[in-house]
Design an enzyme around this catalytic site. Structure first.
Site, PDB file in Angstrom:
ATOM      1  N   LYS A 180       0.815  -1.220   0.000  1.00 17.78           N
ATOM      2  CA  LYS A 180       0.000   0.000   0.000  1.00 17.78           C
ATOM      3  C   LYS A 180       0.847   1.268   0.000  1.00 17.78           C
ATOM      4  O   LYS A 180       2.034   1.226   0.289  1.00 17.78           O
ATOM      5  CB  LYS A 180      -0.959  -0.012   1.201  1.00 17.78           C
TER       6      LYS A 180
ATOM      7  N   ARG B 272      -3.513  -9.870   5.277  1.00 16.67           N
ATOM      8  CA  ARG B 272      -3.844  -9.945   3.845  1.00 16.67           C
ATOM      9  C   ARG B 272      -2.629  -9.476   3.053  1.00 16.67           C
ATOM     10  O   ARG B 272      -2.163  -8.352   3.244  1.00 16.67           O
ATOM     11  CB  ARG B 272      -5.053  -9.048   3.571  1.00 16.67           C
TER      12      ARG B 272
HETATM   13  C1  8Y7 Z   1      -7.984  -4.344   1.994  1.00 14.84           C
HETATM   14  C2  8Y7 Z   1      -9.047  -5.106   1.519  1.00 14.84           C
HETATM   15  C3  8Y7 Z   1      -8.087  -4.096  -0.138  1.00 14.84           C
HETATM   16  C4  8Y7 Z   1      -7.753  -4.335   3.397  1.00 14.84           C
HETATM   17  C5  8Y7 Z   1      -9.610  -5.841   3.621  1.00 14.84           C
HETATM   18  C6  8Y7 Z   1      -5.191  -3.347  -1.651  1.00 14.84           C
HETATM   19  C7  8Y7 Z   1     -10.073  -5.541  -0.690  1.00 14.84           C
HETATM   20  C8  8Y7 Z   1      -6.418  -2.579  -1.751  1.00 14.84           C
HETATM   21  N1  8Y7 Z   1      -7.387  -3.720   0.943  1.00 14.84           N
HETATM   22  N2  8Y7 Z   1      -9.854  -5.854   2.301  1.00 14.84           N
HETATM   23  N3  8Y7 Z   1      -9.099  -4.943   0.184  1.00 14.84           N
HETATM   24  N4  8Y7 Z   1      -8.588  -5.092   4.156  1.00 14.84           N
HETATM   25  N5  8Y7 Z   1     -10.376  -6.553   4.445  1.00 14.84           N
HETATM   26  O1  8Y7 Z   1      -4.141  -2.656  -1.610  1.00 14.84           O
HETATM   27  O2  8Y7 Z   1      -6.880  -3.651   3.932  1.00 14.84           O
HETATM   28  O3  8Y7 Z   1      -5.151  -4.563  -1.656  1.00 14.84           O
HETATM   29  S1  8Y7 Z   1      -7.844  -3.586  -1.788  1.00 14.84           S
END
Ligand code: 8Y7
Length: 283
Positions: free
Chosen positions: A221, A255
């Site tokens: 990010k 994640r």
């Molecule tokens: C997150 C996310 C994304 C996060 C959860 C990226 C879909 C942007 N970021 N879902 N999603 N938490 N739960 O950089 O921080 O992956 S998308």
């Protein structure tokens, strides 16, 4: 701690890694790489082999500035991959969506978890989840992707985000979604400055104290870029360091795009955390 995920039960007594599988043409870090279902399935298999405990399939980019996607396009991208993965992989499959129609179809196709960056606020979304046995991740976002990074403000970011998540958990419980299938997430980068993100990261244990598993998504990010000065393609080391810090502060699910490196980082952090709490020097 156990998380009920449909046909699966996820053991979160040690933190686990959720592998990111974007099937979108425009995600900022890997957009377009896995749009072909065959390629997406190969990538998911690779992540499972590297130790991912969950695969998160997303057909709608939520990066800053992203435009909404039609339901039918999202279904066309996501469903073939969900079907193939649930048929062949042993790991639970999560679907990253905010649309109740996509949730319903994804669950019917075998998904065990819904990862909703809108925390089931779309009309009908809570009802779909209440009618299932799947897990749900409730994430905090201020604003919407198109404009969320323009000037995010909070009275007290930790308190405000915590209060929002508690309200969403309560709404879920009222609708009949048991706590044993709820995960909460402060939503790093979603309507947050660098200072907001750092405050939330340092306070993850406060979220974890409510007894629900906490998910942290920091991988690649822009905060990693802000902290290291690196472009999106060179954020592995910074992302892995943040994953270790999140796990050290009580996150149960990390994640991440780079699963193998993140699994090692989380293991190391979890061992130190366990030692610290066994020594009783945590408080
Ligand atoms: C997150 C996310 C994304 C996060 C959860 C990226 C879909 C942007 N970021 N879902 N999603 N938490 N739960 O950089 O921080 O992956 S998308």
């Amino acid at each position: 701690m156990l998380l009920n995920c449909g046909a699966h039960t996820l053991d979160l007594s040690s933190p686990v890694v959720m592998g990111v599988l974007n099937v979108t043409p425009d995600s900022f870090s890997d957009g377009g790489s896995f749009l072909d279902p065959e390629e997406a399935i190969r990538q998911a298999r690779r992540m499972a082999g590297e130790g991912a405990a969950i695969i998160d399939v997303g057909g709608e980019s939520t990066r800053p500035g992203a435009e909404p996607v039609e339901v039918s396009d999202e279904l066309d991208r996501v469903l073939p991959v969900v079907r193939a993965l649930t048929a062949e992989l042993g790991v639970p499959v999560s679907v990253d969506t905010s649309k109740p129609e996509v949730m319903e179809a994804a669950l019917a196709a075998g998904a065990s978890m819904i990862n909703d960056v809108l925390a089931l606020q779309e009309p009908g979304a809570i009802g779909v989840m209440a009618g299932s046995q799947a897990a749900v991740c409730l994430m905090h976002m201020q604003g919407r992707p198109r404009s969320m990074q323009s000037d995010p403000r909070y009275d007290d970011v930790v308190r405000d985000v915590h209060q929002f998540l508690s309200e969403r958990v309560r709404a879920c419980e009222t609708a009949g979604i048991d706590r044993s299938r709820i995960v909460v997430d402060p939503g790093f980068g979603f309507g947050k400055t660098l200072e907001h993100n750092l405050a939330l990261l340092a306070a993850l244990d406060d979220f974890a104290r409510d007894g629900l598993p906490v998910l942290a998504g920091l991988s690649r990010k822009s905060l990693v870029g802000q902290l290291t000065g690196r472009p999106a393609g060179q954020r592995l080391a910074g992302s892995v360091a943040l994953a270790a810090i999140a796990a050290s502060h009580g996150a149960s699910i990390i994640r991440a795009h780079d699963v193998a490196a993140t699994v090692d980082a989380v293991r190391v952090a979890a061992a130190v955390r366990r030692w610290r709490s066994a020594e009783g020097s945590d408080e």
